[in-house]
Write an enzyme that holds these catalytic residues in place. Structure first.
Site, PDB file in Angstrom:
ATOM      1  N   ASP A  26       0.843  -1.200   0.000  1.00  0.00           N
ATOM      2  CA  ASP A  26       0.000   0.000   0.000  1.00  0.00           C
ATOM      3  C   ASP A  26       0.877   1.249   0.000  1.00  0.00           C
ATOM      4  OD1 ASP A  26       0.901  -0.078   2.582  1.00  0.00           O
ATOM      5  OD2 ASP A  26      -1.059   0.079   3.532  1.00  0.00           O
ATOM      6  N   SER A  27       2.207   1.060   0.085  1.00  0.00           N
ATOM      7  CA  SER A  27       3.138   2.172  -0.115  1.00  0.00           C
ATOM      8  C   SER A  27       3.018   2.710  -1.541  1.00  0.00           C
ATOM      9  CB  SER A  27       4.584   1.743   0.179  1.00  0.00           C
ATOM     10  OG  SER A  27       4.909   0.554  -0.503  1.00  0.00           O
ATOM     11  N   ASP A  36      -0.967  -6.283  -0.752  1.00  0.00           N
ATOM     12  CA  ASP A  36      -1.175  -5.623   0.536  1.00  0.00           C
ATOM     13  C   ASP A  36      -2.632  -5.186   0.659  1.00  0.00           C
ATOM     14  OD1 ASP A  36      -0.140  -4.788   2.917  1.00  0.00           O
ATOM     15  OD2 ASP A  36       0.956  -3.071   2.115  1.00  0.00           O
ATOM     16  N   LYS A  42      -1.272  -9.599   2.427  1.00  0.00           N
ATOM     17  CA  LYS A  42      -0.662  -9.140   3.682  1.00  0.00           C
ATOM     18  C   LYS A  42      -1.628  -8.178   4.349  1.00  0.00           C
ATOM     19  CE  LYS A  42       2.774  -5.856   3.969  1.00  0.00           C
ATOM     20  NZ  LYS A  42       2.086  -4.865   4.821  1.00  0.00           N
ATOM     21  N   GLU A  49      -2.085  -5.706   8.192  1.00  0.00           N
ATOM     22  CA  GLU A  49      -1.404  -5.184   9.373  1.00  0.00           C
ATOM     23  C   GLU A  49      -2.144  -5.571  10.655  1.00  0.00           C
ATOM     24  OE1 GLU A  49      -0.704  -0.961   8.964  1.00  0.00           O
ATOM     25  OE2 GLU A  49       0.439  -1.236   7.116  1.00  0.00           O
ATOM     26  N   GLU A  92       8.310  -4.393  11.269  1.00  0.00           N
ATOM     27  CA  GLU A  92       8.770  -3.088  10.755  1.00  0.00           C
ATOM     28  C   GLU A  92       9.204  -2.188  11.903  1.00  0.00           C
ATOM     29  OE1 GLU A  92       6.235  -1.225   7.833  1.00  0.00           O
ATOM     30  OE2 GLU A  92       7.400   0.627   7.865  1.00  0.00           O
TER      31      GLU A  92
HETATM   32  O1  KIV Z   1       3.427  -1.150   1.710  1.00  0.00           O
HETATM   33  C1  KIV Z   1       4.595  -1.452   2.015  1.00  0.00           C
HETATM   34  O2  KIV Z   1       5.551  -1.122   1.310  1.00  0.00           O
HETATM   35  C2  KIV Z   1       4.797  -2.204   3.242  1.00  0.00           C
HETATM   36  C3  KIV Z   1       6.197  -2.496   3.680  1.00  0.00           C
HETATM   37  C4  KIV Z   1       6.904  -1.294   4.150  1.00  0.00           C
HETATM   38  C5  KIV Z   1       6.221  -3.539   4.720  1.00  0.00           C
HETATM   39  O3  KIV Z   1       3.861  -2.564   3.884  1.00  0.00           O
END
Ligand code: KIV
Length: 290
Positions: free
Chosen positions: A70-71, A109, A139, A141, A207
């Site tokens: 989600d980055s 994510d 993934k 959180e 993290e």
């Molecule tokens: O979205 C992302 O890049 C992440 C990583 C920093 C773990 O969740």
């Protein structure tokens, strides 16, 4: 970087990704290979990827998993945080990455707002990533607070990677980008890690966690730990590609090692192009048709 070994002969007959090539290629990384890697002490490598070209490059270099993070909210869509990015925005990026790889495991994510209300919402989102984007895993959180969601997704046959420590989707609740697991927080981190494992996750991202605590979590868990700013005592390392390749510009977190400065390479290239067009040096006869 050593490749995660294939544990048995059964892997030899696995089908290659039909989107990319019908010819023989590298074996696919499966979640069971993560477990083997931990048992054999072989480091796991992961990078974020948001598009077909970087996914191809990272896959061909032998990176074990690609996270369509989600980055992308910051690095593709230009939001200030990861919070606004949506499932509808991430699905096309995940699809592009999944179509590009032949070996790497592609992890989608789950963005903020797509799983918090409960297990049914979480499963619905995970199914969308598997069905519409052909992700290989998802993934999400959270430790204890997300265990029911993880367990429901896993029971539907979808592999889940957990994510604890600093969780960017909770940055306002956590009071900013803060290291997690210091002092009394270490016990909570271990509790979260065990909750993620008990819920059935195949791996967990740690993290921004002190190295000693990350090493202890790694020791206590049977599933592999993947560090992002968690020091060397974990089972694998993950980096945001735009950070490690120097594309982001500005300050990067302390835990990032920059392996290239793509931003300056691209800046030089674009200046040269503009100067050549302005001066008439481009296009030359060799770039023109008769
Ligand atoms: O979205 C992302 O890049 C992440 C990583 C920093 C773990 O969740």
């Amino acid at each position: 970087m050593p490749e995660i070994p294939t544990p048995d002969a059964a892997n030899a007959v696995e089908v290659q990704n039909p989107y990319v090539s019908a010819t023989a290629g590298p074996k696919r990384v499966r979640t069971r290979h993560f477990q083997n890697a931990k048992q054999q002490g072989i480091p796991i490598t992961g990078l974020t990827s948001y598009d077909m070209l970087t996914a191809q490059i990272f896959d061909q270099a032998g990176i074990d998993f690609l996270l369509v993070g989600d980055s992308a909210g910051n690095n593709v869509f230009g939001y200030e945080t990861t919070l606004p990015v949506t499932v509808d925005e991430l699905i096309p990026l995940t699809r592009a990455v999944a179509r590009a790889v032949t070996r790497a495991l592609v992890v989608a994510d789950m963005p903020f707002g797509s799983y918090e209300t409960g297990p049914s919402e979480a499963l619905h989102t995970a199914v969308r990533f598997m069905k519409e984007a052909q992700a290989h895993a998802v993934k999400l959180e959270g430790g204890v607070r997300s265990r029911k969601q993880i367990s429901r997704i896993v029971s539907a046959g979808i592999p889940v990677m957990g994510h604890i420590g600093f969780t960017p989707q909770s940055e306002h609740g956590l009071g900013g980008h803060m290291i997690q697991g210091r002092g009394a927080g270490a016990e909570q981190l271990i509790t979260d890690a065990l909750a993620v494992q008990d819920a059935g996750a195949f791996a967990v991202v740690l993290e921004m966690v002190p190295s000693g605590v990350a090493a202890e979590v790694t020791e206590r868990l049977e599933i592999p730990t993947i560090g992002v700013g968690a020091g060397p005592g974990v089972d694998g390392q993950l980096m945001v590609w735009t950070d490690f390749a120097g594309m982001t510009g500005g300050r990067v977190p302390r835990f990032v090692r920059q392996y290239a400065n793509l931003r300056s390479v691209l800046t030089d290239a674009v200046h040269s192009f503009k100067n050549d067009v302005d001066s008439g040096a481009y296009p030359g006869p060799e770039h023109s048709y008769e």
